[in-house]
Enzyme design. Structure first.
Site, PDB file in Angstrom:
ATOM      1  CB  CYS A 107      -0.947   0.000   1.190  1.00  0.00           C
ATOM      2  SG  CYS A 107      -1.984  -1.465   1.241  1.00  0.00           S
TER       3      CYS A 107
ATOM      4  CG  HIS B 203      -3.269   3.289   2.646  1.00  0.00           C
ATOM      5  ND1 HIS B 203      -3.660   3.025   1.365  1.00  0.00           N
ATOM      6  CD2 HIS B 203      -3.347   2.109   3.323  1.00  0.00           C
ATOM      7  CE1 HIS B 203      -3.973   1.750   1.264  1.00  0.00           C
ATOM      8  NE2 HIS B 203      -3.788   1.173   2.441  1.00  0.00           N
TER       9      HIS B 203
ATOM     10  CG  ASN C 203      -6.516  -1.050   1.511  1.00  0.00           C
ATOM     11  OD1 ASN C 203      -5.832  -0.572   0.610  1.00  0.00           O
ATOM     12  ND2 ASN C 203      -5.992  -1.596   2.591  1.00  0.00           N
TER      13      ASN C 203
HETATM   14  O1  UT7 Z   1      -3.612  -1.354   3.840  1.00  0.00           O
HETATM   15  C1  UT7 Z   1      -2.938  -1.601   5.037  1.00  0.00           C
HETATM   16  C2  UT7 Z   1      -3.316  -2.897   5.588  1.00  0.00           C
HETATM   17  N1  UT7 Z   1      -4.598  -3.057   6.196  1.00  0.00           N
HETATM   18  C3  UT7 Z   1      -5.037  -2.357   7.257  1.00  0.00           C
HETATM   19  O2  UT7 Z   1      -4.532  -1.332   7.619  1.00  0.00           O
HETATM   20  C4  UT7 Z   1      -6.206  -2.925   8.035  1.00  0.00           C
HETATM   21  C5  UT7 Z   1      -5.963  -2.787   9.517  1.00  0.00           C
HETATM   22  N2  UT7 Z   1      -6.962  -3.389  10.341  1.00  0.00           N
HETATM   23  C6  UT7 Z   1      -8.276  -3.025  10.345  1.00  0.00           C
HETATM   24  O3  UT7 Z   1      -8.681  -2.177   9.588  1.00  0.00           O
HETATM   25  C7  UT7 Z   1      -9.202  -3.657  11.356  1.00  0.00           C
HETATM   26  O4  UT7 Z   1      -8.445  -4.391  12.292  1.00  0.00           O
HETATM   27  C8  UT7 Z   1     -10.276  -4.591  10.697  1.00  0.00           C
HETATM   28  C9  UT7 Z   1     -11.286  -3.755   9.954  1.00  0.00           C
HETATM   29  C10 UT7 Z   1      -9.617  -5.587   9.779  1.00  0.00           C
HETATM   30  C11 UT7 Z   1     -11.028  -5.348  11.793  1.00  0.00           C
HETATM   31  O5  UT7 Z   1     -11.606  -4.426  12.718  1.00  0.00           O
HETATM   32  P1  UT7 Z   1     -11.419  -4.656  14.284  1.00  0.00           P
HETATM   33  O6  UT7 Z   1     -12.171  -3.610  14.970  1.00  0.00           O
HETATM   34  O7  UT7 Z   1      -9.942  -4.746  14.544  1.00  0.00           O
HETATM   35  O8  UT7 Z   1     -12.166  -6.020  14.503  1.00  0.00           O
HETATM   36  P2  UT7 Z   1     -11.584  -7.388  15.091  1.00  0.00           P
HETATM   37  O9  UT7 Z   1     -10.676  -8.028  14.105  1.00  0.00           O
HETATM   38  O10 UT7 Z   1     -11.096  -7.124  16.467  1.00  0.00           O
HETATM   39  O11 UT7 Z   1     -12.921  -8.241  15.162  1.00  0.00           O
HETATM   40  C12 UT7 Z   1     -13.980  -7.880  16.033  1.00  0.00           C
HETATM   41  C13 UT7 Z   1     -15.137  -8.867  15.826  1.00  0.00           C
HETATM   42  C14 UT7 Z   1     -14.700 -10.327  15.853  1.00  0.00           C
HETATM   43  O12 UT7 Z   1     -15.716 -11.073  16.483  1.00  0.00           O
HETATM   44  P3  UT7 Z   1     -15.550 -11.489  18.028  1.00  0.00           P
HETATM   45  O13 UT7 Z   1     -14.288 -12.290  18.109  1.00  0.00           O
HETATM   46  O14 UT7 Z   1     -15.479 -10.193  18.790  1.00  0.00           O
HETATM   47  O15 UT7 Z   1     -16.799 -12.272  18.286  1.00  0.00           O
HETATM   48  C15 UT7 Z   1     -14.648 -10.712  14.383  1.00  0.00           C
HETATM   49  O16 UT7 Z   1     -14.862 -12.082  14.178  1.00  0.00           O
HETATM   50  O17 UT7 Z   1     -15.724  -8.642  14.532  1.00  0.00           O
HETATM   51  C16 UT7 Z   1     -15.782  -9.896  13.830  1.00  0.00           C
HETATM   52  N3  UT7 Z   1     -15.677  -9.622  12.413  1.00  0.00           N
HETATM   53  C17 UT7 Z   1     -16.733  -9.337  11.639  1.00  0.00           C
HETATM   54  N4  UT7 Z   1     -18.052  -9.246  11.896  1.00  0.00           N
HETATM   55  C18 UT7 Z   1     -18.861  -8.915  10.884  1.00  0.00           C
HETATM   56  C19 UT7 Z   1     -14.546  -9.580  11.643  1.00  0.00           C
HETATM   57  N5  UT7 Z   1     -14.862  -9.269  10.382  1.00  0.00           N
HETATM   58  C20 UT7 Z   1     -16.209  -9.108  10.341  1.00  0.00           C
HETATM   59  C21 UT7 Z   1     -17.114  -8.779   9.314  1.00  0.00           C
HETATM   60  N6  UT7 Z   1     -18.417  -8.694   9.639  1.00  0.00           N
HETATM   61  N7  UT7 Z   1     -16.707  -8.532   8.062  1.00  0.00           N
END
Ligand code: UT7
Length: 329
Positions: free
Chosen positions: A116, A256, A286
């Site tokens: 990225c 980004h 993204n």
């Molecule tokens: O381009 C550079 C590289 N990429 C990035 O910079 C991305 C960086 N990371 C992020 O943007 C975020 O960490 C994400 C958007 C990927 C995830 O958001 P988060 O707030 O960190 O969520 P999490 O991974 O802590 O997940 C929270 C909950 C989980 O459920 P439990 O364990 O709390 O029951 C996940 O299973 O959300 C769940 N979850 C979803 N639920 C509905 C994960 N993906 C989804 C989804 N829909 N698509």
């Protein structure tokens, strides 16, 4: 005494595939909701390329627009650089495919892989070639089809990414110094947090790797998030320092677009209000190396930037890599 060569930015362009994939569409594909995607990422929709529409096609359309904006013929381009992690093929480079599509056959052309941060790395490379006097007119493109390296059954990643391309024409000049600074960095010890495990020489394609979907992106989202905020803020401050400009001199910050919450956290860390930050993640998702350049192009086209305005581009990506550039439009 000879004047030092500077870099003039002649024009920008962008291109998005026609197909729009909304959060409502994703609700039918994996267990997710518009509410979750919107509140956790800021994304509402993203563009998806057709099966027979390649990264070089998106790159070509963006380049044609950038060349037109630059008022320069493709024949005057003497170096083509394409930043991408979704090349048409491992080789030849997407830059070579783009060169042919532009009707050229002798300029050097190569791809650059910095995930990225690819477009910021590209500005740094183009700048070095121009300031050294080696090449005069550089066509720099960020082109991605992340939809083709996404596991569409994995809700952790499939809601985040999209396709698109942006291009910029940079040229040598003794009067204009439009690239005021570039700062780039990397730390390969984080490589296992965001990567594609198979398809390369470490894990060549086999039936097993394909069945295990090892040719798609894997990401530890939460860990990536934390480092992204720190490194983007750091890169923004370093590039500003190198440019001899102050925060108040920057008309618009273009970070980004990976996650709205990352963008807001970076703005807070740098100490700027969100009114000075460009955001279009809601409609693009993204798009890796195409993100900052397509956002810049949109800011120019929609009149958010005027000739002479100073902008800071900031990026972070797999590697990890990071970077920022202070440029004048
Ligand atoms: O381009 C550079 C590289 N990429 C990035 O910079 C991305 C960086 N990371 C992020 O943007 C975020 O960490 C994400 C958007 C990927 C995830 O958001 P988060 O707030 O960190 O969520 P999490 O991974 O802590 O997940 C929270 C909950 C989980 O459920 P439990 O364990 O709390 O029951 C996940 O299973 O959300 C769940 N979850 C979803 N639920 C509905 C994960 N993906 C989804 C989804 N829909 N698509």
């Amino acid at each position: 005494m000879d004047k030092k060569l500077g870099v003039k930015i002649l024009g920008t362009g962008s291109y998005f595939p026609k197909k729009v994939l909304t959060n409502a569409d994703l609700e039918k594909m994996v267990e997710t909701s518009d509410e979750w995607i919107s509140s956790r990422t800021g994304i509402k929709e993203r563009r998806i390329a057709k099966k027979n529409e390649y990264a070089s096609d998106l790159a070509f359309n963006a380049s044609v627009e950038a060349l037109k904006a630059a008022n320069i013929s493709e024949k005057e381009i003497d170096l083509i650089l394409v930043a991408t992690i979704t090349p048409d093929m491992f080789f030849p480079s997407t830059a070579c495919f783009l060169q042919t599509k532009l009707g050229l056959n002798s300029s050097p052309a190569f791809d650059l892989s910095a995930a990225c941060s690819g477009f910021i790395y590209g500005i740094a490379v183009a700048r070095a070639f121009i300031e050294s006097g080696l090449y005069k007119n550089v066509l720099l493109v960020g082109a991605e089809e992340l939809s083709k390296i996404t596991d569409w059954t994995n809700r952790d990643t499939c809601v985040l990414f999209g396709d698109g391309a942006g291009a910029m024409v940079l040229s040598a000049s003794e009067e204009n110094y439009d690239v005021l600074s570039t700062y780039i960095g990397a730390d390969g010890s984080y490589s296992n947090l965001l990567f594609i495990p198979a398809g390369g020489s470490a894990n060549p394609a086999t039936v097993e790797t394909v069945n295990a979907k090892m040719h798609t992106m894997k990401m530890q989202g939460r860990d990536v998030f934390k480092v992204a905020v720190l490194k983007m803020a750091y890169a923004a401050e370093k590039a500003l320092e190198l440019s001899d400009k102050k925060l108040k001199d920057i008309k618009l910050f273009i970070p980004h677009q990976a996650n709205m919450r990352i963008i807001e956290a970076v703005a807070k860390k740098i100490g700027i209000s969100m009114s000075r930050v460009f955001v279009n993640i809601y409609k693009t998702g993204n798009i890796s190396s195409a993100t900052t350049i397509t956002a810049l192009d949109e800011a120019i086209k929609t009149g958010k930037l005027q000739k002479g305005d100073i902008v800071e581009l900031i990026a972070f990506g797999g590697g990890f890599t990071w970077g920022a550039a202070v440029i004048r439009i």
